[in-house]
Design an enzyme around this catalytic site. Structure first.
Site, PDB file in Angstrom:
ATOM      1  CG  ASP A  28      48.108 -65.337  33.265  1.00 32.82           C
ATOM      2  OD1 ASP A  28      49.338 -65.210  33.443  1.00 32.82           O
ATOM      3  OD2 ASP A  28      47.291 -64.465  33.618  1.00 32.82           O
ATOM      4  CD  GLU A  69      46.807 -65.507  39.421  1.00 33.63           C
ATOM      5  OE1 GLU A  69      47.220 -65.466  38.259  1.00 33.63           O
ATOM      6  OE2 GLU A  69      47.355 -64.899  40.350  1.00 33.63           O
ATOM      7  CD  GLU A  80      50.307 -62.393  29.596  1.00 37.70           C
ATOM      8  OE1 GLU A  80      49.646 -61.722  28.767  1.00 37.70           O
ATOM      9  OE2 GLU A  80      51.538 -62.245  29.734  1.00 37.70           O
ATOM     10  CG  HIS A 100      55.904 -57.481  32.680  1.00 37.70           C
ATOM     11  ND1 HIS A 100      55.187 -58.474  32.057  1.00 37.70           N
ATOM     12  CD2 HIS A 100      55.438 -57.417  33.943  1.00 37.70           C
ATOM     13  CE1 HIS A 100      54.337 -58.994  32.916  1.00 37.70           C
ATOM     14  NE2 HIS A 100      54.452 -58.371  34.070  1.00 37.70           N
ATOM     15  NE  ARG A 148      55.749 -62.054  24.418  1.00 39.34           N
ATOM     16  CZ  ARG A 148      56.619 -62.549  25.279  1.00 39.34           C
ATOM     17  NH1 ARG A 148      56.408 -62.427  26.576  1.00 39.34           N
ATOM     18  NH2 ARG A 148      57.714 -63.148  24.854  1.00 39.34           N
ATOM     19  CG  HIS A 162      60.243 -57.636  32.753  1.00 39.04           C
ATOM     20  ND1 HIS A 162      60.755 -58.421  31.751  1.00 39.04           N
ATOM     21  CD2 HIS A 162      59.412 -58.445  33.451  1.00 39.04           C
ATOM     22  CE1 HIS A 162      60.241 -59.644  31.833  1.00 39.04           C
ATOM     23  NE2 HIS A 162      59.429 -59.679  32.867  1.00 39.04           N
TER      24      HIS A 162
HETATM   25  C1  UD1 Z   1      56.455 -63.621  31.141  1.00 35.02           C
HETATM   26  C2  UD1 Z   1      55.038 -64.116  30.898  1.00 35.02           C
HETATM   27  C3  UD1 Z   1      54.029 -63.129  31.453  1.00 35.02           C
HETATM   28  C4  UD1 Z   1      54.327 -62.808  32.907  1.00 35.02           C
HETATM   29  C5  UD1 Z   1      55.770 -62.334  33.027  1.00 35.02           C
HETATM   30  C6  UD1 Z   1      56.148 -62.108  34.470  1.00 35.02           C
HETATM   31  C7  UD1 Z   1      54.543 -65.415  28.876  1.00 35.02           C
HETATM   32  C8  UD1 Z   1      54.318 -65.370  27.423  1.00 35.02           C
HETATM   33  N1  UD1 Z   1      54.808 -64.235  29.475  1.00 35.02           N
HETATM   34  O1  UD1 Z   1      56.645 -62.435  30.354  1.00 35.02           O
HETATM   35  O2  UD1 Z   1      52.726 -63.683  31.357  1.00 35.02           O
HETATM   36  O3  UD1 Z   1      53.445 -61.810  33.334  1.00 35.02           O
HETATM   37  O4  UD1 Z   1      56.645 -63.334  32.502  1.00 35.02           O
HETATM   38  O5  UD1 Z   1      57.338 -61.368  34.574  1.00 35.02           O
HETATM   39  O6  UD1 Z   1      54.488 -66.467  29.478  1.00 35.02           O
HETATM   40  N2  UD1 Z   1      64.569 -62.427  30.729  1.00 35.02           N
HETATM   41  C9  UD1 Z   1      65.826 -62.474  31.296  1.00 35.02           C
HETATM   42  N3  UD1 Z   1      65.937 -62.998  32.565  1.00 35.02           N
HETATM   43  C10 UD1 Z   1      64.888 -63.450  33.285  1.00 35.02           C
HETATM   44  C11 UD1 Z   1      63.615 -63.359  32.702  1.00 35.02           C
HETATM   45  C12 UD1 Z   1      63.458 -62.866  31.426  1.00 35.02           C
HETATM   46  O7  UD1 Z   1      66.799 -62.106  30.682  1.00 35.02           O
HETATM   47  O8  UD1 Z   1      65.059 -63.903  34.422  1.00 35.02           O
HETATM   48  C13 UD1 Z   1      64.428 -61.875  29.355  1.00 35.02           C
HETATM   49  C14 UD1 Z   1      64.889 -62.880  28.282  1.00 35.02           C
HETATM   50  O9  UD1 Z   1      65.467 -62.178  27.211  1.00 35.02           O
HETATM   51  C15 UD1 Z   1      63.555 -63.527  27.845  1.00 35.02           C
HETATM   52  C16 UD1 Z   1      62.658 -62.301  27.894  1.00 35.02           C
HETATM   53  O10 UD1 Z   1      63.058 -61.596  29.062  1.00 35.02           O
HETATM   54  O11 UD1 Z   1      63.613 -64.120  26.572  1.00 35.02           O
HETATM   55  C17 UD1 Z   1      61.183 -62.610  27.897  1.00 35.02           C
HETATM   56  O12 UD1 Z   1      60.832 -63.598  28.851  1.00 35.02           O
HETATM   57  P1  UD1 Z   1      59.384 -64.303  28.722  1.00 35.02           P
HETATM   58  O13 UD1 Z   1      59.195 -65.199  29.887  1.00 35.02           O
HETATM   59  O14 UD1 Z   1      59.220 -64.902  27.368  1.00 35.02           O
HETATM   60  O15 UD1 Z   1      58.379 -63.104  28.751  1.00 35.02           O
HETATM   61  P2  UD1 Z   1      58.094 -62.013  29.867  1.00 35.02           P
HETATM   62  O16 UD1 Z   1      57.916 -60.727  29.154  1.00 35.02           O
HETATM   63  O17 UD1 Z   1      59.096 -62.111  30.939  1.00 35.02           O
HETATM   64  N1  UDP Z   2      58.443 -58.279  41.789  1.00 35.55           N
HETATM   65  C1  UDP Z   2      59.744 -58.478  42.230  1.00 35.55           C
HETATM   66  N2  UDP Z   2      60.731 -57.614  41.793  1.00 35.55           N
HETATM   67  C2  UDP Z   2      60.472 -56.592  40.932  1.00 35.55           C
HETATM   68  C3  UDP Z   2      59.154 -56.421  40.466  1.00 35.55           C
HETATM   69  C4  UDP Z   2      58.157 -57.286  40.910  1.00 35.55           C
HETATM   70  O1  UDP Z   2      60.013 -59.383  43.011  1.00 35.55           O
HETATM   71  O2  UDP Z   2      61.413 -55.847  40.589  1.00 35.55           O
HETATM   72  C5  UDP Z   2      57.390 -59.230  42.245  1.00 35.55           C
HETATM   73  C6  UDP Z   2      56.123 -58.610  42.768  1.00 35.55           C
HETATM   74  O3  UDP Z   2      56.167 -58.449  44.172  1.00 35.55           O
HETATM   75  C7  UDP Z   2      55.049 -59.616  42.350  1.00 35.55           C
HETATM   76  C8  UDP Z   2      55.629 -60.296  41.149  1.00 35.55           C
HETATM   77  O4  UDP Z   2      57.010 -59.971  41.118  1.00 35.55           O
HETATM   78  O5  UDP Z   2      54.841 -60.618  43.343  1.00 35.55           O
HETATM   79  C9  UDP Z   2      54.959 -59.850  39.894  1.00 35.55           C
HETATM   80  O6  UDP Z   2      55.656 -60.327  38.785  1.00 35.55           O
HETATM   81  P1  UDP Z   2      55.527 -59.703  37.357  1.00 35.55           P
HETATM   82  O7  UDP Z   2      55.090 -58.294  37.433  1.00 35.55           O
HETATM   83  O8  UDP Z   2      56.814 -59.995  36.661  1.00 35.55           O
HETATM   84  O9  UDP Z   2      54.418 -60.624  36.658  1.00 35.55           O
HETATM   85  P2  UDP Z   2      52.815 -60.592  36.628  1.00 35.55           P
HETATM   86  O10 UDP Z   2      52.317 -60.579  38.024  1.00 35.55           O
HETATM   87  O11 UDP Z   2      52.424 -59.387  35.844  1.00 35.55           O
HETATM   88  O12 UDP Z   2      52.493 -61.839  35.891  1.00 35.55           O
END
Ligand code: UD1
Ligand code: UDP
Length: 365
Positions: free
Chosen positions: A96, A118, A132, A204, A206, A237
């Site tokens: 999502d 999913e 999401e 993490h 939003r 995160h």
């Molecule tokens: C995203 C997804 C969320 C999911 C989550 C899993 C959207 C809107 N959000 O949220 O549904 O649950 O991922 O973790 O699709 N960043 C880094 N390195 C990385 C990843 C992220 O630096 O490897 C930082 C960057 O500044 C980036 C910010 O995190 O801009 C946000 O990343 P983004 O994918 O937009 O949102 P998440 O909060 O990670």
């Molecule tokens: N996870 C990971 N390292 C971490 C925290 C979580 O590999 O430090 C894994 C966890 O086992 C799970 C997935 O990341 O499979 C969940 O991702 P996240 O919480 O970022 O996203 P969500 O599931 O909420 O979309």
């Protein structure tokens, strides 16, 4: 041969899509292509390394502190080119995220059928989780195949008018991935005291940014101060809205370890080592019950009610009092703890990817 394009943007998509990619690659009728939008960068790459998945196309889209509209617009432009040059027979998306919603829309415009892995998770509240719930509703509307992890997610889709013949209950591929990691090295790589109980934290979402997340951190701080004999581990995160606050409110505590996100295998190791898990993550809500770990969810609603109904996951919201009271109860009351540490797996049996591939085989082979 049918060309199937498997898409991933973020860490959880890479984890949950890996079993599908690996299973599809064994199919003689399928030409598998992998597209990474790289909505996440480092967190995506480490998962692909673990599963030995190498994306064929990488859009490298991530920017620091990216905004949802900008991310969506940039993705749509890039996807136009990819879908035109790849011309896949089917596209698979998982979950999502903004990647999922955007790819679904782009495929719809290009008249390419989508399989949604999913499918059918719902809270019925567009603001929770944000964005999401909207992403999965939109992707669901556009999908051709709905791979629902549970009977309840199937029911949600039926309620929205999706035809029964297009829905398959497969289980969640997160459990396939978890079982694949069982025989691997799960060294946590963090200096933990083996004599002390461990509370593992991730957060993490939003919709919790700002005051709700500050409340979560204040509650964690109070718990750490009241329980000097317990260790807390929080892989933070990298989203700047989370990272700054977590470090501001928790970094000075002796029994609180803040670290970079753990790679997938070390994180599984940390879940196994944990006594209690506090999280707002979707994936962790699915994995932890299978590992027999009590979970307190830092949200008011969940699209994963199955484990709550089984009594092994409890919602505490981002609320100071509830987080402190329920965590303390689990630390102090052996009976409450044992009732929540039973080890159940309502989200899958490890064969979800086989079932997904089976449906595609019926269609294409
Ligand atoms: C995203 C997804 C969320 C999911 C989550 C899993 C959207 C809107 N959000 O949220 O549904 O649950 O991922 O973790 O699709 N960043 C880094 N390195 C990385 C990843 C992220 O630096 O490897 C930082 C960057 O500044 C980036 C910010 O995190 O801009 C946000 O990343 P983004 O994918 O937009 O949102 P998440 O909060 O990670
Ligand atoms: N996870 C990971 N390292 C971490 C925290 C979580 O590999 O430090 C894994 C966890 O086992 C799970 C997935 O990341 O499979 C969940 O991702 P996240 O919480 O970022 O996203 P969500 O599931 O909420 O979309």
């Amino acid at each position: 041969m049918a060309k199937v394009l498997c898409v991933m943007g973020t860490r959880p998509e890479a984890i949950k899509m890996a079993p599908v990619i690996l299973a599809l690659k064994k199919e003689p009728w399928a030409q598998v292509r992998v597209l990474a939008t790289a909505q996440h960068r480092q967190m995506l790459d480490q998962v692909n390394q673990f599963f030995g998945v190498a994306p064929d196309i990488d859009l490298d889209i991530m920017q620091p502190n990216q905004a949802l509209t900008t991310l969506t617009a940039r993705l749509l432009l890039d996807l136009d080119d990819v879908l035109q040059s790849e011309a896949p027979d089917a596209v698979l998306v998982q979950g999502d995220t903004t990647t999922v919603m955007t790819v679904a829309l782009a495929c719809f415009y290009h008249r390419i059928p989508i399989g949604h892995v999913e499918a059918g998770l719902r809270t019925w509240d567009m603001q929770n989780p944000f964005p999401e719930e909207a992403n999965r509703v939109l992707a669901g509307k556009l999908a051709r195949w709905h791979f629902a992890p549970t009977q309840q997610s199937r029911n949600n889709l039926l309620k929205e008018g999706i035809a029964d013949r297009d829905i398959t209950v497969t289980g969640n591929t997160v459990i396939d991935a978890l079982l694949m990691s069982a025989s691997r090295e799960l060294e946590i790589g963090v200096d933990l005291d083996p004599a002390r109980r461990l509370v593992l934290v991730t957060s993490h979402r939003r919709e919790n940014f700002g005051e709700p997340f500050r409340n979560v951190c204040r509650a964690l701080r109070a718990l750490a101060q009241a329980n000097a004999g317990v260790q807390f581990l929080y892989p933070v995160h990298p989203n700047p809205n989370i990272k700054g606050v977590a470090h501001e409110l928790l970094a000075d505590l002796d029994n609180f370890i803040l670290c970079e996100p753990l790679d997938y295998a070390p994180f599984i190791g940390a879940m196994k080592r944990a006594h209690i898990i506090l999280t707002d993550s979707g994936g962790v809500q699915e994995e932890a019950p299978a590992l027999g770990k009590p979970v307190l969810v830092l949200r008011d609603e969940t699209e994963r009610p199955e484990a709550v109904e089984q009594g092994v996951v409890k919602l505490v919201g981002p609320h100071f009092d509830a987080i402190v009271q329920e965590t303390q109860r689990l630390l102090d009351d052996e009976q409450t703890y044992r009732a929540m540490a039973r080890g159940v797996s309502p989200y899958g049996d490890g064969h979800a990817a086989e079932r997904i591939v089976g449906i595609l085989r019926e269609h294409f082979a």
